[in-house]
Motif scaffolding. Structure first.
Motif, PDB file in Angstrom:
ATOM      1  N   LEU A  96       1.015   2.249  -4.159  1.00 32.37           N
ATOM      2  CA  LEU A  96       1.095   3.511  -3.435  1.00 32.37           C
ATOM      3  C   LEU A  96       0.386   3.371  -2.096  1.00 32.37           C
ATOM      4  O   LEU A  96      -0.729   2.853  -2.023  1.00 32.37           O
ATOM      5  N   ILE A  97       1.047   3.823  -1.033  1.00 29.59           N
ATOM      6  CA  ILE A  97       0.405   3.933   0.276  1.00 29.59           C
ATOM      7  C   ILE A  97      -0.260   5.300   0.322  1.00 29.59           C
ATOM      8  O   ILE A  97       0.397   6.326   0.158  1.00 29.59           O
ATOM      9  N   PRO A 145       5.564   5.571  -2.127  1.00 25.57           N
ATOM     10  CA  PRO A 145       5.679   4.364  -2.943  1.00 25.57           C
ATOM     11  C   PRO A 145       5.896   3.097  -2.119  1.00 25.57           C
ATOM     12  O   PRO A 145       6.547   3.117  -1.080  1.00 25.57           O
ATOM     13  N   LEU A 146       5.318   2.013  -2.607  1.00 18.90           N
ATOM     14  CA  LEU A 146       5.532   0.675  -2.056  1.00 18.90           C
ATOM     15  C   LEU A 146       5.936  -0.212  -3.222  1.00 18.90           C
ATOM     16  O   LEU A 146       5.122  -0.496  -4.104  1.00 18.90           O
ATOM     17  N   THR A 147       7.192  -0.625  -3.248  1.00 19.88           N
ATOM     18  CA  THR A 147       7.695  -1.360  -4.404  1.00 19.88           C
ATOM     19  C   THR A 147       7.206  -2.795  -4.401  1.00 19.88           C
ATOM     20  O   THR A 147       6.829  -3.355  -3.364  1.00 19.88           O
ATOM     21  N   VAL A 159      -7.358  -2.514   1.659  1.00 17.78           N
ATOM     22  CA  VAL A 159      -8.041  -1.512   2.482  1.00 17.78           C
ATOM     23  C   VAL A 159      -8.267  -2.078   3.867  1.00 17.78           C
ATOM     24  O   VAL A 159      -8.789  -3.181   4.013  1.00 17.78           O
ATOM     25  N   MET A 160      -7.864  -1.340   4.903  1.00 17.57           N
ATOM     26  CA  MET A 160      -8.151  -1.742   6.275  1.00 17.57           C
ATOM     27  C   MET A 160      -9.386  -0.975   6.731  1.00 17.57           C
ATOM     28  O   MET A 160      -9.383   0.256   6.762  1.00 17.57           O
ATOM     29  N   THR A 218      -4.921   2.479   3.389  1.00 18.09           N
ATOM     30  CA  THR A 218      -5.215   2.078   2.016  1.00 18.09           C
ATOM     31  C   THR A 218      -3.946   1.973   1.191  1.00 18.09           C
ATOM     32  O   THR A 218      -3.058   2.819   1.291  1.00 18.09           O
ATOM     33  N   VAL A 219      -3.887   0.906   0.385  1.00 18.33           N
ATOM     34  CA  VAL A 219      -2.801   0.730  -0.583  1.00 18.33           C
ATOM     35  C   VAL A 219      -3.445   0.475  -1.938  1.00 18.33           C
ATOM     36  O   VAL A 219      -4.349  -0.359  -2.061  1.00 18.33           O
TER      37      VAL A 219
END
Length: 259
Positions: A226-227, A237-239, A3-4, A214-215
């Protein structure tokens, strides 16, 4: 979960419990988010590169490695958040070392709250100055050319949130103002024309690191992520293969924005 957050974060390096608790209390009262409280110089280094804080508050006389040496090591790695030194030491060499670090203040114990508050306010001002300078440097926008409705148009990279492959010849560029631009320019060509902040989280997407807030772990595919874009109610998706590259870019971006 990644989380930023926009608030100011800090690390408090102090090996004396009573002093550490006081610093945590003061820092929290002044609106700082304490992300870690290491008790040694080595642990301070590890914590800084794990959390990338906006501010370091450190004692000098820490276990194993002193706070000054730890902060110098951190600065040599290219990351230089403001430093507030809080210490029992009154040795001239330590005052001199604090000056060389360009520390915000050197406060002797016991900690006077008013002086600590002034040091934190000065640190916040310095952080904001760095952020403003970074934004001014970014004003020289990178425009990329894409095909849109059979003509070439320029799109500012900073306005791109993410790009999605719809089919073999159709791609959608999602922009910060909420519009979606359809283009025939493929992901590879778009990425080639962009800076490193436009990354590939998945073979069917490009994502702008600067707009990721957020991821979260993918609840269906174990090991993937997931982004999350809550303002547009869409996740991409973020693999696991691209996750480490994502973290390196985030780390580099925070260092860049610190100057």
């Amino acid at each position: 979960m990644f989380v930023m957050k926009p608030e100011y974060s800090c690390i408090i390096a102090e090996d004396h419990p009573r002093c550490r608790n006081t610093l945590i209390q003061y820092a929290t009262k002044l609106g700082l988010r304490v992300v870690d409280t290491p008790g040694s110089g080595n642990a301070l280094i590890d914590a800084v590169f794990k959390f990338m804080p906006d501010l370091i508050i450190t004692d000098i006389l820490l276990d194993r490695m002193d706070g000054i040496t730890a902060c110098k090591h951190i600065q040599r790695q290219g990351f230089a958040p403001p430093v507030i030194i809080v210490s029992r030491s009154t040795e001239p060499r330590h005052y001199s070392a604090g000056f060389e670090l360009n520390s915000i203040d050197y406060i002797n114990l016991p900690i006077p709250y008013d002086r600590f508050a002034k040091a934190v306010a000065k640190a916040k001002h310095r952080i904001e100055q760095h952020k403003t300078l970074s934004l001014l440097q970014q004003d020289a926008q990178n425009y990329i050319q894409v095909k849109h409705k059979y003509r070439t148009v320029n799109v500012a990279e900073k306005s791109i949130v993410f790009v999605e492959k719809v089919d073999k010849r159709r791609f959608e560029i999602h922009l910060t103002d909420g519009t979606i631009m359809e283009t025939s320019t493929n992901l590879e060509r778009i990425q080639d024309r962009c800076s490193e902040w436009i990354m590939t989280p998945h073979r069917s997407y490009l994502a702008n690191i600067k707009h990721i807030e957020t991821v979260i772990p993918d609840p269906i595919i174990q090991g993937n992520y997931l982004i999350v874009y809550p303002h547009i109610n869409q996740n991409i998706p973020l693999t696991r293969r691209n996750y480490d590259h994502f973290l390196r870019l985030v780390h580099k971006l925070k260092i860049t924005e610190a100057f």
